[in-house]
Every structure is written in C-alpha cells, then in structure tokens.
Design a protein around this motif. Structure first.
Motif, PDB file in Angstrom:
ATOM      1  N   LYS A  21      71.851  24.673  37.023  1.00 47.42           N
ATOM      2  CA  LYS A  21      70.945  25.327  36.070  1.00 47.42           C
ATOM      3  C   LYS A  21      69.869  24.323  35.655  1.00 47.42           C
ATOM      4  O   LYS A  21      70.110  23.452  34.845  1.00 47.42           O
ATOM      5  CB  LYS A  21      71.738  25.805  34.850  1.00 47.42           C
ATOM      6  N   LYS A  22      68.699  24.427  36.251  1.00 48.13           N
ATOM      7  CA  LYS A  22      67.624  23.458  36.013  1.00 48.13           C
ATOM      8  C   LYS A  22      66.572  24.018  35.062  1.00 48.13           C
ATOM      9  O   LYS A  22      65.433  24.236  35.419  1.00 48.13           O
ATOM     10  CB  LYS A  22      66.962  23.049  37.341  1.00 48.13           C
ATOM     11  N   GLU A  23      66.986  24.320  33.825  1.00 44.92           N
ATOM     12  CA  GLU A  23      66.053  24.796  32.817  1.00 44.92           C
ATOM     13  C   GLU A  23      65.611  23.628  31.942  1.00 44.92           C
ATOM     14  O   GLU A  23      66.418  23.025  31.254  1.00 44.92           O
ATOM     15  CB  GLU A  23      66.702  25.890  31.967  1.00 44.92           C
ATOM     16  N   TYR A  24      64.317  23.332  32.028  1.00 41.65           N
ATOM     17  CA  TYR A  24      63.742  22.242  31.243  1.00 41.65           C
ATOM     18  C   TYR A  24      63.249  22.781  29.910  1.00 41.65           C
ATOM     19  O   TYR A  24      62.768  23.903  29.816  1.00 41.65           O
ATOM     20  CB  TYR A  24      62.574  21.606  31.999  1.00 41.65           C
ATOM     21  N   GLN A  25      63.335  21.946  28.883  1.00 43.21           N
ATOM     22  CA  GLN A  25      62.838  22.279  27.549  1.00 43.21           C
ATOM     23  C   GLN A  25      61.630  21.392  27.250  1.00 43.21           C
ATOM     24  O   GLN A  25      61.658  20.192  27.519  1.00 43.21           O
ATOM     25  CB  GLN A  25      63.918  22.016  26.493  1.00 43.21           C
ATOM     26  N   THR A  26      60.578  21.962  26.676  1.00 40.98           N
ATOM     27  CA  THR A  26      59.406  21.174  26.289  1.00 40.98           C
ATOM     28  C   THR A  26      59.763  20.311  25.087  1.00 40.98           C
ATOM     29  O   THR A  26      60.279  20.810  24.093  1.00 40.98           O
ATOM     30  CB  THR A  26      58.221  22.100  25.951  1.00 40.98           C
ATOM     31  N   ILE A  27      59.492  19.003  25.218  1.00 43.55           N
ATOM     32  CA  ILE A  27      59.753  18.096  24.101  1.00 43.55           C
ATOM     33  C   ILE A  27      58.467  17.491  23.541  1.00 43.55           C
ATOM     34  O   ILE A  27      58.469  16.946  22.453  1.00 43.55           O
ATOM     35  CB  ILE A  27      60.760  16.977  24.489  1.00 43.55           C
ATOM     36  N   LEU A  28      57.360  17.600  24.287  1.00 46.23           N
ATOM     37  CA  LEU A  28      56.088  17.031  23.844  1.00 46.23           C
ATOM     38  C   LEU A  28      54.968  17.795  24.534  1.00 46.23           C
ATOM     39  O   LEU A  28      55.050  18.064  25.734  1.00 46.23           O
ATOM     40  CB  LEU A  28      56.046  15.558  24.236  1.00 46.23           C
ATOM     41  N   HIS A  29      53.936  18.169  23.779  1.00 47.98           N
ATOM     42  CA  HIS A  29      52.826  18.935  24.361  1.00 47.98           C
ATOM     43  C   HIS A  29      51.534  18.533  23.660  1.00 47.98           C
ATOM     44  O   HIS A  29      51.508  18.361  22.439  1.00 47.98           O
ATOM     45  CB  HIS A  29      53.075  20.434  24.189  1.00 47.98           C
ATOM     46  N   SER A  30      50.470  18.400  24.435  1.00 49.13           N
ATOM     47  CA  SER A  30      49.173  18.034  23.876  1.00 49.13           C
ATOM     48  C   SER A  30      48.081  18.841  24.564  1.00 49.13           C
ATOM     49  O   SER A  30      48.149  19.089  25.765  1.00 49.13           O
ATOM     50  CB  SER A  30      48.921  16.540  24.098  1.00 49.13           C
ATOM     51  N   VAL A  31      47.074  19.260  23.805  1.00 48.80           N
ATOM     52  CA  VAL A  31      45.913  19.948  24.356  1.00 48.80           C
ATOM     53  C   VAL A  31      44.673  19.253  23.817  1.00 48.80           C
ATOM     54  O   VAL A  31      44.570  18.972  22.630  1.00 48.80           O
ATOM     55  CB  VAL A  31      45.883  21.439  23.950  1.00 48.80           C
ATOM     56  N   ARG A  32      43.739  18.967  24.702  1.00 44.55           N
ATOM     57  CA  ARG A  32      42.464  18.343  24.319  1.00 44.55           C
ATOM     58  C   ARG A  32      41.333  19.123  24.958  1.00 44.55           C
ATOM     59  O   ARG A  32      41.518  19.819  25.936  1.00 44.55           O
ATOM     60  CB  ARG A  32      42.389  16.890  24.827  1.00 44.55           C
ATOM     61  N   THR A  33      40.151  18.964  24.434  1.00 48.50           N
ATOM     62  CA  THR A  33      38.969  19.590  24.998  1.00 48.50           C
ATOM     63  C   THR A  33      38.067  18.499  25.558  1.00 48.50           C
ATOM     64  O   THR A  33      37.804  17.508  24.886  1.00 48.50           O
ATOM     65  CB  THR A  33      38.206  20.384  23.922  1.00 48.50           C
ATOM     66  N   ALA A  34      37.615  18.699  26.781  1.00 46.01           N
ATOM     67  CA  ALA A  34      36.696  17.753  27.412  1.00 46.01           C
ATOM     68  C   ALA A  34      35.378  18.464  27.667  1.00 46.01           C
ATOM     69  O   ALA A  34      35.359  19.591  28.139  1.00 46.01           O
ATOM     70  CB  ALA A  34      37.269  17.261  28.731  1.00 46.01           C
ATOM     71  N   CYS A  35      34.293  17.813  27.353  1.00 47.86           N
ATOM     72  CA  CYS A  35      32.979  18.391  27.583  1.00 47.86           C
ATOM     73  C   CYS A  35      32.368  17.775  28.836  1.00 47.86           C
ATOM     74  O   CYS A  35      32.710  16.659  29.221  1.00 47.86           O
ATOM     75  CB  CYS A  35      32.056  18.116  26.398  1.00 47.86           C
ATOM     76  N   GLN A  36      31.467  18.496  29.467  1.00 52.51           N
ATOM     77  CA  GLN A  36      30.789  17.997  30.660  1.00 52.51           C
ATOM     78  C   GLN A  36      29.990  16.747  30.295  1.00 52.51           C
ATOM     79  O   GLN A  36      29.353  16.695  29.247  1.00 52.51           O
ATOM     80  CB  GLN A  36      29.843  19.074  31.188  1.00 52.51           C
ATOM     81  N   LYS A  37      30.039  15.741  31.161  1.00 45.13           N
ATOM     82  CA  LYS A  37      29.260  14.540  30.918  1.00 45.13           C
ATOM     83  C   LYS A  37      27.774  14.836  31.106  1.00 45.13           C
ATOM     84  O   LYS A  37      27.398  15.736  31.835  1.00 45.13           O
ATOM     85  CB  LYS A  37      29.674  13.438  31.900  1.00 45.13           C
ATOM     86  N   MET A  38      26.937  14.063  30.466  1.00 48.86           N
ATOM     87  CA  MET A  38      25.489  14.188  30.630  1.00 48.86           C
ATOM     88  C   MET A  38      25.117  13.779  32.042  1.00 48.86           C
ATOM     89  O   MET A  38      25.790  12.973  32.665  1.00 48.86           O
ATOM     90  CB  MET A  38      24.768  13.291  29.620  1.00 48.86           C
ATOM     91  N   ALA A  39      24.036  14.308  32.537  1.00 55.40           N
ATOM     92  CA  ALA A  39      23.556  13.941  33.864  1.00 55.40           C
ATOM     93  C   ALA A  39      23.275  12.441  33.902  1.00 55.40           C
ATOM     94  O   ALA A  39      22.832  11.853  32.932  1.00 55.40           O
ATOM     95  CB  ALA A  39      22.293  14.724  34.193  1.00 55.40           C
ATOM     96  N   SER A  40      23.560  11.849  35.044  1.00 57.57           N
ATOM     97  CA  SER A  40      23.404  10.411  35.196  1.00 57.57           C
ATOM     98  C   SER A  40      22.474  10.123  36.361  1.00 57.57           C
ATOM     99  O   SER A  40      22.315  10.940  37.265  1.00 57.57           O
ATOM    100  CB  SER A  40      24.785   9.792  35.449  1.00 57.57           C
ATOM    101  N   SER A  41      21.893   8.933  36.369  1.00 52.23           N
ATOM    102  CA  SER A  41      21.063   8.542  37.501  1.00 52.23           C
ATOM    103  C   SER A  41      21.937   8.197  38.710  1.00 52.23           C
ATOM    104  O   SER A  41      21.456   8.145  39.831  1.00 52.23           O
ATOM    105  CB  SER A  41      20.184   7.341  37.128  1.00 52.23           C
ATOM    106  N   ASN A  42      23.235   7.988  38.480  1.00 51.59           N
ATOM    107  CA  ASN A  42      24.177   7.717  39.563  1.00 51.59           C
ATOM    108  C   ASN A  42      24.744   9.053  40.046  1.00 51.59           C
ATOM    109  O   ASN A  42      25.494   9.706  39.328  1.00 51.59           O
ATOM    110  CB  ASN A  42      25.302   6.812  39.063  1.00 51.59           C
ATOM    111  N   PRO A  43      24.410   9.484  41.284  1.00 48.04           N
ATOM    112  CA  PRO A  43      24.851  10.798  41.755  1.00 48.04           C
ATOM    113  C   PRO A  43      26.369  10.938  41.854  1.00 48.04           C
ATOM    114  O   PRO A  43      26.892  12.028  41.797  1.00 48.04           O
ATOM    115  CB  PRO A  43      24.195  10.931  43.126  1.00 48.04           C
ATOM    116  N   GLU A  44      27.086   9.832  41.984  1.00 51.81           N
ATOM    117  CA  GLU A  44      28.545   9.909  42.066  1.00 51.81           C
ATOM    118  C   GLU A  44      29.164  10.276  40.718  1.00 51.81           C
ATOM    119  O   GLU A  44      30.270  10.779  40.650  1.00 51.81           O
ATOM    120  CB  GLU A  44      29.122   8.577  42.558  1.00 51.81           C
ATOM    121  N   GLU A  45      28.479  10.010  39.619  1.00 49.84           N
ATOM    122  CA  GLU A  45      29.002  10.294  38.286  1.00 49.84           C
ATOM    123  C   GLU A  45      28.566  11.661  37.779  1.00 49.84           C
ATOM    124  O   GLU A  45      29.151  12.200  36.868  1.00 49.84           O
ATOM    125  CB  GLU A  45      28.542   9.221  37.296  1.00 49.84           C
ATOM    126  N   GLU A  46      27.531  12.216  38.358  1.00 50.70           N
ATOM    127  CA  GLU A  46      26.968  13.448  37.830  1.00 50.70           C
ATOM    128  C   GLU A  46      27.984  14.591  37.880  1.00 50.70           C
ATOM    129  O   GLU A  46      28.584  14.861  38.895  1.00 50.70           O
ATOM    130  CB  GLU A  46      25.725  13.829  38.609  1.00 50.70           C
TER     131      GLU A  46
END
Length: 93
Positions: A21-46
């Motif tokens: 019987k492999k029923e797991y119980q939640t012992i810790l939970h977190s929710v965060r909000t992430a916003c889109q980063k601003m445009a960058s001159s480095n295309p790899e970061e955009e």
C-alpha cells in the motif's frame, strides 16, 4: 504569471501502510508566483523565468519511511539546471 508549486510527501508504516500500500501523505507544500523576466539583450536569457521555492520543517521520521517530491511536470523545461540552483536535501538532526 506562472504558479510554481512544490510538495514533499511521506510514506510511512505509521500511517497504516504496508509494503503493498503505497499511499503517500503530504507533509509540506509551497506555492509561489513567478513573473516573466524583462527582455534582455542576451537572447539566451530572453523569456526565461525563475523563482526560488524554499521550504523547511522538522519531522520525526521512522526507519523505513520514504520521502518524495512532486511538482508540475509542465514546468520542467523551464527549470534552471545550473549547478547549485535545483536541489532537494534532507538533514538528520
């Protein structure tokens, strides 16, 4: 806006589970909000975004307990995989 969630779950015989019987119980939970980063001159970061989810707590674990982490798999392509930026750890006190 992107919602990131991270959950730590525990399987334990103390919850009435046995090896079949492999029923797991939640012992810790977190929710965060992430916003889109601003445009960058480095295309790899955009367009890449990131935020940190820190969670910590003290639990009394028993021999044979199992821990696992759960997150929304749709977010995995956006994870920052640089060394030291994505990790999970457990400390014995």
């Amino acid at each position: 806006m992107v919602h990131l969630s991270h959950t730590v779950q525990r399987w334990s015989r103390s919850y009435g589970n046995d090896d079949n019987k492999k029923e797991y119980q939640t012992i810790l939970h977190s929710v965060r909000t992430a916003c889109q980063k601003m445009a960058s001159s480095n295309p790899e970061e955009e367009g890449n975004w990131f935020t940190t989810i820190y969670m910590g707590a003290v639990f009394n674990l028993n021999r044979g307990d199992h821990l696992k982490t759960v997150m929304d798999e749709r977010l995995l392509p956006h994870l920052d995989e640089d060394e030291g930026k994505t990790f999970f750890g457990v400390f014995a006190l």
